[in-house]
Motif scaffolding. Structure first.
Motif, PDB file in Angstrom:
ATOM      1  N   ASN A  30      -6.011  13.534 -25.601  1.00 33.27           N
ATOM      2  CA  ASN A  30      -6.327  14.825 -26.200  1.00 33.27           C
ATOM      3  C   ASN A  30      -7.316  14.553 -27.329  1.00 33.27           C
ATOM      4  O   ASN A  30      -7.853  13.456 -27.430  1.00 33.27           O
ATOM      5  CB  ASN A  30      -5.049  15.568 -26.640  1.00 33.27           C
ATOM      6  N   GLU A  31      -7.526  15.535 -28.169  1.00 36.41           N
ATOM      7  CA  GLU A  31      -8.560  15.373 -29.193  1.00 36.41           C
ATOM      8  C   GLU A  31      -8.296  14.158 -30.087  1.00 36.41           C
ATOM      9  O   GLU A  31      -9.214  13.442 -30.467  1.00 36.41           O
ATOM     10  CB  GLU A  31      -8.616  16.654 -30.027  1.00 36.41           C
ATOM     11  N   ASP A  32      -7.035  13.917 -30.427  1.00 40.64           N
ATOM     12  CA  ASP A  32      -6.706  12.868 -31.386  1.00 40.64           C
ATOM     13  C   ASP A  32      -6.174  11.580 -30.769  1.00 40.64           C
ATOM     14  O   ASP A  32      -6.388  10.502 -31.300  1.00 40.64           O
ATOM     15  CB  ASP A  32      -5.646  13.379 -32.375  1.00 40.64           C
ATOM     16  N   ASP A  33      -5.440  11.732 -29.675  1.00 36.04           N
ATOM     17  CA  ASP A  33      -4.699  10.581 -29.153  1.00 36.04           C
ATOM     18  C   ASP A  33      -5.190  10.117 -27.788  1.00 36.04           C
ATOM     19  O   ASP A  33      -5.588  10.923 -26.947  1.00 36.04           O
ATOM     20  CB  ASP A  33      -3.212  10.948 -28.959  1.00 36.04           C
ATOM     21  N   LEU A  34      -5.088   8.816 -27.573  1.00 29.56           N
ATOM     22  CA  LEU A  34      -5.165   8.252 -26.223  1.00 29.56           C
ATOM     23  C   LEU A  34      -3.813   7.600 -25.976  1.00 29.56           C
ATOM     24  O   LEU A  34      -3.402   6.693 -26.709  1.00 29.56           O
ATOM     25  CB  LEU A  34      -6.276   7.192 -26.128  1.00 29.56           C
ATOM     26  N   LYS A  35      -3.115   8.110 -24.966  1.00 27.33           N
ATOM     27  CA  LYS A  35      -1.817   7.542 -24.624  1.00 27.33           C
ATOM     28  C   LYS A  35      -1.975   6.748 -23.328  1.00 27.33           C
ATOM     29  O   LYS A  35      -2.518   7.263 -22.352  1.00 27.33           O
ATOM     30  CB  LYS A  35      -0.807   8.677 -24.423  1.00 27.33           C
ATOM     31  N   VAL A  36      -1.522   5.498 -23.335  1.00 31.27           N
ATOM     32  CA  VAL A  36      -1.645   4.648 -22.150  1.00 31.27           C
ATOM     33  C   VAL A  36      -0.243   4.228 -21.714  1.00 31.27           C
ATOM     34  O   VAL A  36       0.506   3.635 -22.499  1.00 31.27           O
ATOM     35  CB  VAL A  36      -2.491   3.384 -22.444  1.00 31.27           C
ATOM     36  N   ILE A  37       0.091   4.571 -20.480  1.00 28.22           N
ATOM     37  CA  ILE A  37       1.390   4.189 -19.931  1.00 28.22           C
ATOM     38  C   ILE A  37       1.151   3.214 -18.776  1.00 28.22           C
ATOM     39  O   ILE A  37       0.387   3.503 -17.860  1.00 28.22           O
ATOM     40  CB  ILE A  37       2.153   5.426 -19.414  1.00 28.22           C
ATOM     41  N   ILE A  38       1.784   2.046 -18.848  1.00 31.85           N
ATOM     42  CA  ILE A  38       1.714   1.073 -17.750  1.00 31.85           C
ATOM     43  C   ILE A  38       3.149   0.856 -17.281  1.00 31.85           C
ATOM     44  O   ILE A  38       3.980   0.335 -18.030  1.00 31.85           O
ATOM     45  CB  ILE A  38       1.064  -0.252 -18.215  1.00 31.85           C
ATOM     46  N   ALA A  39       3.453   1.316 -16.076  1.00 30.96           N
ATOM     47  CA  ALA A  39       4.837   1.285 -15.587  1.00 30.96           C
ATOM     48  C   ALA A  39       4.905   0.535 -14.273  1.00 30.96           C
ATOM     49  O   ALA A  39       4.039   0.690 -13.414  1.00 30.96           O
ATOM     50  CB  ALA A  39       5.354   2.708 -15.412  1.00 30.96           C
ATOM     51  N   ASP A  40       5.932  -0.305 -14.112  1.00 30.64           N
ATOM     52  CA  ASP A  40       6.078  -1.048 -12.860  1.00 30.64           C
ATOM     53  C   ASP A  40       7.525  -1.073 -12.401  1.00 30.64           C
ATOM     54  O   ASP A  40       8.434  -0.736 -13.161  1.00 30.64           O
ATOM     55  CB  ASP A  40       5.533  -2.481 -13.020  1.00 30.64           C
ATOM     56  N   ASP A  41       7.699  -1.458 -11.135  1.00 32.23           N
ATOM     57  CA  ASP A  41       9.048  -1.618 -10.581  1.00 32.23           C
ATOM     58  C   ASP A  41       9.326  -3.106 -10.319  1.00 32.23           C
ATOM     59  O   ASP A  41       9.973  -3.466  -9.342  1.00 32.23           O
ATOM     60  CB  ASP A  41       9.213  -0.773  -9.314  1.00 32.23           C
ATOM     61  N   GLY A  42       8.813  -3.933 -11.210  1.00 33.31           N
ATOM     62  CA  GLY A  42       9.038  -5.380 -11.100  1.00 33.31           C
ATOM     63  C   GLY A  42      10.444  -5.754 -11.523  1.00 33.31           C
ATOM     64  O   GLY A  42      11.323  -4.899 -11.655  1.00 33.31           O
ATOM     65  N   CYS A  43      10.646  -7.045 -11.791  1.00 33.57           N
ATOM     66  CA  CYS A  43      12.007  -7.543 -12.029  1.00 33.57           C
ATOM     67  C   CYS A  43      12.594  -7.090 -13.364  1.00 33.57           C
ATOM     68  O   CYS A  43      13.808  -7.151 -13.567  1.00 33.57           O
ATOM     69  CB  CYS A  43      12.024  -9.066 -11.951  1.00 33.57           C
ATOM     70  N   GLY A  44      11.744  -6.612 -14.292  1.00 29.82           N
ATOM     71  CA  GLY A  44      12.267  -6.186 -15.596  1.00 29.82           C
ATOM     72  C   GLY A  44      12.660  -7.368 -16.454  1.00 29.82           C
ATOM     73  O   GLY A  44      12.542  -8.535 -16.042  1.00 29.82           O
ATOM     74  N   MET A  45      13.117  -7.063 -17.681  1.00 28.39           N
ATOM     75  CA  MET A  45      13.508  -8.129 -18.611  1.00 28.39           C
ATOM     76  C   MET A  45      14.846  -7.768 -19.244  1.00 28.39           C
ATOM     77  O   MET A  45      15.104  -6.600 -19.527  1.00 28.39           O
ATOM     78  CB  MET A  45      12.476  -8.248 -19.746  1.00 28.39           C
ATOM     79  N   PRO A  46      15.683  -8.773 -19.492  1.00 27.79           N
ATOM     80  CA  PRO A  46      16.917  -8.493 -20.230  1.00 27.79           C
ATOM     81  C   PRO A  46      16.583  -8.071 -21.666  1.00 27.79           C
ATOM     82  O   PRO A  46      15.508  -8.412 -22.173  1.00 27.79           O
ATOM     83  CB  PRO A  46      17.668  -9.825 -20.208  1.00 27.79           C
ATOM     84  N   SER A  47      17.527  -7.374 -22.327  1.00 33.52           N
ATOM     85  CA  SER A  47      17.223  -6.817 -23.654  1.00 33.52           C
ATOM     86  C   SER A  47      16.849  -7.873 -24.694  1.00 33.52           C
ATOM     87  O   SER A  47      16.008  -7.634 -25.559  1.00 33.52           O
ATOM     88  CB  SER A  47      18.382  -5.945 -24.150  1.00 33.52           C
ATOM     89  N   GLU A  48      17.423  -9.091 -24.575  1.00 30.86           N
ATOM     90  CA  GLU A  48      17.061 -10.139 -25.545  1.00 30.86           C
ATOM     91  C   GLU A  48      15.579 -10.494 -25.422  1.00 30.86           C
ATOM     92  O   GLU A  48      14.902 -10.769 -26.411  1.00 30.86           O
ATOM     93  CB  GLU A  48      17.859 -11.439 -25.316  1.00 30.86           C
ATOM     94  N   MET A  49      15.091 -10.493 -24.171  1.00 34.63           N
ATOM     95  CA  MET A  49      13.673 -10.812 -23.942  1.00 34.63           C
ATOM     96  C   MET A  49      12.795  -9.676 -24.457  1.00 34.63           C
ATOM     97  O   MET A  49      11.780  -9.920 -25.110  1.00 34.63           O
ATOM     98  CB  MET A  49      13.455 -11.033 -22.434  1.00 34.63           C
ATOM     99  N   VAL A  50      13.184  -8.432 -24.189  1.00 37.72           N
ATOM    100  CA  VAL A  50      12.406  -7.271 -24.651  1.00 37.72           C
ATOM    101  C   VAL A  50      12.234  -7.335 -26.166  1.00 37.72           C
ATOM    102  O   VAL A  50      11.158  -7.076 -26.702  1.00 37.72           O
ATOM    103  CB  VAL A  50      13.083  -5.937 -24.240  1.00 37.72           C
TER     104      VAL A  50
END
Lengths: 180, 122
Positions: A30-50
């Protein structure tokens, strides 16, 4: 990184490495923001790694003890007064879903906001490197929407690989036309 | 106006070439595309190889692929060319240097010594 499209390429490569079958790259402006979303269905990470991935001394690479991809990207967003968020989930039972979503918001008018740069090259580079993955790319700005889905392309291409030079050139032209 | 329908035409054109595509390309061009490579300019180098190999009609001779960090980040963009047992490592690559590598090395089999890691570390 000199342009955000290079950060996007670098972050999307993590999805490839996570064994994703589908990767979504969504840009909303929009006028002020650029929002970038990168989403995948890969293996994911455990919360400690995140919790550790924004630390430069956390990496999956084996040739060095530092990993700068995510720290660079987070910095690029936060230095504009924007934000960075990563949400990830591993499979907790057979048949469960997994994946990672990285969202960054850039304040476009901030002096430290990098230019978006050549996002078309980023998309074609990702497809060239991983023709077996389905990518959905969209970019909404000024009431316009640029869109590419490799699953749609695959239906028409049959067994012709997405990384054939002819197809890669078509992708470039197709996206360029939508931007113009 | 570009449309998805053109992909069906590409498919038809390609089907006649399927046999050519099945010939195993003997050379592999591998571009380092980890964070270090990307930030040093590997993306335009990769694209120059993809387009250059196709435009020179060398697609059945060499394939272009991407890899992660090769471990010599200070020399990125790094490109490795494999031909049988032989491996040549090109360093500090640019799209301008790519044209010479394609013409001399990929097409004519002559390594461009001045772009190799051996020359860079002298």
């Amino acid at each position: 990184m000199k342009e955000l499209s290079l950060n996007i390429l670098d972050i999307a490569k993590n999805s490839v490495k996570a064994g994703a079958a589908n990767v979504i790259i969504k840009l909303e402006e929009n006028e002020d923001d650029l929002k970038v979303i990168i989403a995948d269905d890969g293996c994911g990470m455990p919360s400690e790694m995140v919790a550790r991935v924004t630390d430069p001394f956390c990496t999956t690479r084996t040739t060095r003890k530092v990993g700068l991809g995510i720290p660079f990207y987070k910095l690029a967003a936060e230095q504009t007064g924007g934000r960075f968020e990563i949400v990830s989930k591993t499979k907790s039972y057979e048949g469960d879903t997994s994946g990672t979503t990285v969202t960054a918001v850039f304040k476009k008018k901030h002096i430290d906001c990098l230019p978006l740069g050549d996002v078309i090259s980023t998309v074609s580079t990702l497809i060239q490197g991983s023709p077996e993955i389905d990518f959905v790319f969209s970019h909404e700005f000024d009431g316009k929407k640029v869109f590419l889905s490799t699953a749609e392309m695959r239906e028409l291409l049959g067994d012709v690989p997405l990384n054939s030079p002819e197809v890669l050139m078509w992708i470039r032209d197709y996206l360029e036309e939508q931007y113009n | 106006m570009k449309s998805l329908a053109e992909l069906a035409a590409i498919r038809e054109r390609m089907q006649s070439k399927v046999n050519i595509r099945e010939n195993n390309a003997s050379m592999r061009i591998v571009v380092g595309m980890a964070t270090c490579g990307i930030s040093a300019g590997a993306r335009p180098v990769l694209n120059a190889f993809v387009e250059g190999v196709a435009n020179a009609g060398l697609s059945n001779k060499a394939t272009v692929s991407q890899t992660g960090c090769i471990g010599i980040c200070q020399y990125e963009p790094v490109v490795e060319v494999y031909n049988g047992d032989e491996k040549v490592t090109y360093v500090n690559m640019t799209p301008e240097k790519v044209a010479k590598v394609i013409e001399d090395h990929i097409k004519n089999g002559k390594v461009v010594a001045e772009y190799t890691i051996g020359a860079a570390t002298k």
